[in-house]
Design a protein around this motif. Structure first.
Motif, mmCIF file in Angstrom:
data_model
loop_
_atom_site.group_PDB
_atom_site.id
_atom_site.type_symbol
_atom_site.label_atom_id
_atom_site.label_comp_id
_atom_site.label_asym_id
_atom_site.label_seq_id
_atom_site.Cartn_x
_atom_site.Cartn_y
_atom_site.Cartn_z
ATOM 1 N N ASP A 71 42.012 -99.855 -21.934
ATOM 2 C CA ASP A 71 41.502 -99.263 -22.982
ATOM 3 C C ASP A 71 40.018 -99.280 -22.331
ATOM 4 O OD1 ASP A 71 43.345 -98.692 -24.661
ATOM 5 O OD2 ASP A 71 42.315 -100.300 -26.309
ATOM 6 N N LEU A 72 39.475 -100.097 -21.866
ATOM 7 C CA LEU A 72 37.748 -100.494 -21.373
ATOM 8 C C LEU A 72 38.456 -99.657 -19.682
ATOM 9 C CD1 LEU A 72 37.492 -104.050 -22.168
ATOM 10 C CD2 LEU A 72 36.126 -102.244 -22.927
ATOM 11 N N ALA A 73 39.903 -99.693 -18.884
ATOM 12 C CA ALA A 73 39.747 -99.185 -17.834
ATOM 13 C C ALA A 73 39.606 -97.680 -18.188
ATOM 14 C CB ALA A 73 40.651 -99.476 -16.368
ATOM 15 N N ALA A 74 40.037 -97.034 -19.112
ATOM 16 C CA ALA A 74 40.080 -95.543 -19.205
ATOM 17 C C ALA A 74 38.431 -95.061 -19.235
ATOM 18 C CB ALA A 74 41.609 -95.607 -20.557
ATOM 19 N N LEU A 75 37.853 -95.906 -20.685
ATOM 20 C CA LEU A 75 36.680 -96.039 -21.000
ATOM 21 C C LEU A 75 36.009 -95.566 -19.291
ATOM 22 C CD1 LEU A 75 36.081 -96.816 -24.319
ATOM 23 C CD2 LEU A 75 36.561 -95.057 -23.754
ATOM 24 N N ALA A 76 35.563 -96.436 -18.426
ATOM 25 C CA ALA A 76 35.107 -96.734 -17.623
ATOM 26 C C ALA A 76 35.345 -95.014 -16.300
ATOM 27 C CB ALA A 76 35.108 -97.626 -16.948
ATOM 28 N N LEU A 82 33.047 -86.802 -13.828
ATOM 29 C CA LEU A 82 32.972 -85.566 -13.740
ATOM 30 C C LEU A 82 31.696 -86.130 -12.456
ATOM 31 C CD1 LEU A 82 32.671 -83.416 -16.604
ATOM 32 C CD2 LEU A 82 34.487 -83.326 -15.044
ATOM 33 N N LEU A 83 31.410 -87.009 -11.836
ATOM 34 C CA LEU A 83 30.613 -87.263 -10.737
ATOM 35 C C LEU A 83 31.502 -88.260 -9.870
ATOM 36 C CD1 LEU A 83 28.190 -89.688 -13.448
ATOM 37 C CD2 LEU A 83 28.407 -87.170 -12.888
ATOM 38 N N ASP A 84 32.576 -89.015 -10.030
ATOM 39 C CA ASP A 84 33.422 -89.630 -8.821
ATOM 40 C C ASP A 84 34.262 -88.460 -8.082
ATOM 41 O OD1 ASP A 84 31.497 -91.668 -9.311
ATOM 42 O OD2 ASP A 84 32.517 -92.954 -10.280
ATOM 43 N N ARG A 85 34.172 -88.518 -7.237
ATOM 44 C CA ARG A 85 35.260 -87.809 -6.418
ATOM 45 C C ARG A 85 36.719 -88.032 -6.588
ATOM 46 N NH1 ARG A 85 35.230 -85.174 -0.923
ATOM 47 N NH2 ARG A 85 32.752 -84.621 -0.843
ATOM 48 N N ASP A 86 37.341 -89.335 -7.011
ATOM 49 C CA ASP A 86 38.548 -89.884 -7.553
ATOM 50 C C ASP A 86 38.186 -89.764 -8.968
ATOM 51 O OD1 ASP A 86 36.848 -92.105 -8.308
ATOM 52 O OD2 ASP A 86 37.864 -93.429 -7.491
ATOM 53 N N GLY A 87 37.513 -88.917 -9.626
ATOM 54 C CA GLY A 87 37.555 -88.952 -11.210
ATOM 55 C C GLY A 87 37.374 -90.322 -11.738
ATOM 56 N N GLY A 88 36.910 -91.708 -10.887
ATOM 57 C CA GLY A 88 36.190 -92.820 -12.115
ATOM 58 C C GLY A 88 37.615 -93.248 -11.688
ATOM 59 N N CYS A 89 38.949 -93.802 -10.738
ATOM 60 C CA CYS A 89 39.689 -94.813 -10.519
ATOM 61 C C CYS A 89 39.570 -96.126 -10.381
ATOM 62 C CB CYS A 89 40.531 -93.663 -9.944
ATOM 63 S SG CYS A 89 41.571 -92.765 -10.759
ATOM 64 N N ALA A 90 37.834 -95.911 -9.475
ATOM 65 C CA ALA A 90 37.721 -96.814 -8.536
ATOM 66 C C ALA A 90 37.206 -97.996 -9.414
ATOM 67 C CB ALA A 90 36.989 -96.390 -7.383
ATOM 68 N N ARG A 91 36.629 -96.988 -10.006
ATOM 69 C CA ARG A 91 35.472 -97.578 -11.129
ATOM 70 C C ARG A 91 36.715 -98.711 -12.104
ATOM 71 N NH1 ARG A 91 30.372 -96.601 -13.536
ATOM 72 N NH2 ARG A 91 29.790 -98.523 -15.625
ATOM 73 N N ALA A 92 37.764 -97.901 -12.824
ATOM 74 C CA ALA A 92 38.572 -98.347 -13.516
ATOM 75 C C ALA A 92 39.350 -99.590 -13.509
ATOM 76 C CB ALA A 92 39.738 -97.343 -14.236
ATOM 77 N N ALA A 93 39.649 -99.671 -11.690
ATOM 78 C CA ALA A 93 40.126 -100.440 -11.090
ATOM 79 C C ALA A 93 39.350 -101.360 -11.220
ATOM 80 C CB ALA A 93 40.553 -99.990 -9.617
ATOM 81 N N GLY A 94 38.104 -101.268 -10.704
ATOM 82 C CA GLY A 94 36.798 -102.497 -11.129
ATOM 83 C C GLY A 94 37.394 -102.910 -12.474
ATOM 84 N N ILE A 95 36.996 -102.094 -13.567
ATOM 85 C CA ILE A 95 36.836 -103.207 -14.989
ATOM 86 C C ILE A 95 38.539 -103.850 -14.805
ATOM 87 C CG2 ILE A 95 36.977 -102.826 -17.375
ATOM 88 C CD1 ILE A 95 34.534 -102.328 -16.134
ATOM 89 N N ALA A 96 39.423 -102.749 -14.955
ATOM 90 C CA ALA A 96 40.711 -103.995 -14.677
ATOM 91 C C ALA A 96 40.825 -105.074 -14.080
ATOM 92 C CB ALA A 96 41.511 -102.803 -14.981
ATOM 93 N N ALA A 97 39.858 -105.200 -12.803
ATOM 94 C CA ALA A 97 40.518 -106.541 -12.278
ATOM 95 C C ALA A 97 39.786 -107.508 -12.753
ATOM 96 C CB ALA A 97 40.079 -105.816 -10.633
ATOM 97 N N VAL A 98 38.380 -107.483 -13.186
ATOM 98 C CA VAL A 98 37.182 -108.244 -14.035
ATOM 99 C C VAL A 98 38.066 -108.816 -15.412
ATOM 100 C CG1 VAL A 98 34.988 -108.158 -15.367
ATOM 101 C CG2 VAL A 98 35.499 -107.320 -13.098
ATOM 102 N N GLN A 99 39.048 -107.963 -15.532
ATOM 103 C CA GLN A 99 39.458 -108.303 -17.176
ATOM 104 C C GLN A 99 40.887 -109.284 -17.215
ATOM 105 O OE1 GLN A 99 38.107 -107.842 -20.343
ATOM 106 N NE2 GLN A 99 36.473 -107.348 -19.401
ATOM 107 N N GLY A 100 41.105 -109.330 -15.812
ATOM 108 C CA GLY A 100 42.177 -110.132 -15.195
ATOM 109 C C GLY A 100 43.629 -109.335 -14.999
ATOM 110 N N ALA A 101 43.446 -107.813 -15.169
ATOM 111 C CA ALA A 101 44.500 -107.168 -15.168
ATOM 112 C C ALA A 101 44.667 -106.427 -13.427
ATOM 113 C CB ALA A 101 44.484 -106.446 -16.474
ATOM 114 N N GLY A 102 45.503 -105.788 -13.404
ATOM 115 C CA GLY A 102 45.433 -105.180 -12.216
ATOM 116 C C GLY A 102 46.287 -103.356 -13.186
ATOM 117 N N LEU A 103 45.387 -102.703 -12.074
ATOM 118 C CA LEU A 103 45.509 -101.336 -12.550
ATOM 119 C C LEU A 103 46.570 -100.650 -11.818
ATOM 120 C CD1 LEU A 103 43.846 -99.272 -13.968
ATOM 121 C CD2 LEU A 103 43.096 -98.256 -11.823
#
Length: 175
Positions: A71-76, A82-103
Motif C-alpha cells: 500500500d505504501l509503495a503504491a501510494l509513493a 507524472l514526475l518521474d520517467r519510471d512512473g515512481g517505481c524507484a520510489r516504490a522500491a525504496g519505500i518497500a525496502a524501508v518497510q522490510g519488503a521486496g518489490l
C-alpha cells in the motif's frame, strides 16, 4: 534349607506389606503412575497446539507487513507517477525496502494514471522444515480525481435544500 525357607517367608511378608500399603493409599496397586503418562501426553498436545498457533500467527503477521508495504509503495509511486520517467517505481522500491519488503513488480498504467505494485515479505518465526514461501500482496494507486459537476448536475433549490425546494436535514441542523 532353613535359610531358603526364611528368605521365602520374608519375601511373602514383603509382598503382603506392599499389597496392604497399596490398599491403604487408595487401592491403586500396579496401575500407580498412569496419570503421569496422561499428563505428559496432554503436555505434548498442548505444546503442539501452541507451536501451530505461533506458526499461523507468523504467517498472518507477514501477510499484514506485505500488505502495508505494498500500500505504501503504491501510494509513493502514484505520488511521483507524472514526475518521474519510471512512473515512481524507484520510489516504490525504496519505500518497500524501508518497510522490510521486496518489490516484486511495479506496473505503470499511463492511460489510467495508476500504478500497481506487488511486494513480498519473508515469513519469519517458523521451523525450518515448514515449506512456507514469502507473503505477497498487491496494491494499486492513482491520483485522486473529484467528479466534475456542472450546473445541470446540481440539486434543485441550491446547496441547503433537498430536491423540491424543502430544506435538507443537514441544512436544518446547521441553522
Amino acid at each position: 534349607m532353613a535359610v531358603l525357607t526364611g528368605l521365602r517367608e520374608a519375601a511373602e511378608r514383603l509382598a503382603r506389606a506392599r499389597a496392604a500399603r497399596a490398599v491403604a493409599v487408595g487401592g491403586r496397586g500396579p496401575d500407580a503412575g498412569s496419570a503421569t503418562v496422561w499428563l505428559l501426553a496432554l503436555a505434548m498436545l498442548g505444546t503442539a497446539v501452541f507451536a501451530g498457533t505461533i506458526a499461523v500467527g507468523s504467517v498472518v503477521a507477514a501477510r499484514h507487513r506485505a500488505e502495508s508495504a505494498a500500500d505504501l509503495a503504491a501510494l509513493a509511486a502514484a505520488d511521483r507517477l507524472l514526475l518521474d520517467r519510471d512512473g515512481g517505481c524507484a520510489r516504490a522500491a525504496g519505500i518497500a525496502a524501508v518497510q522490510g519488503a521486496g518489490l516484486v513488480s511495479c506496473a505503470v498504467d499511463r492511460s489510467a494514471d495508476a500504478v500497481e505494485v506487488v511486494a513480498e515479505v519473508e515469513v519469519r518465526g517458523l521451523p525450518a522444515r515448514l515449506p512456507v514461501g514469502p507473503a505477497r500482496a498487491r496494491a494499486r494507486a492513482g491520483p485522486v480525481r473529484a467528479p466534475v459537476t456542472g450546473p445541470e448536475d446540481a440539486p434543485e433549490g441550491g446547496p441547503g435544500e433537498a430536491p423540491g425546494g424543502a430544506p435538507s436535514a443537514a441544512a436544518g441542523a446547521a441553522s
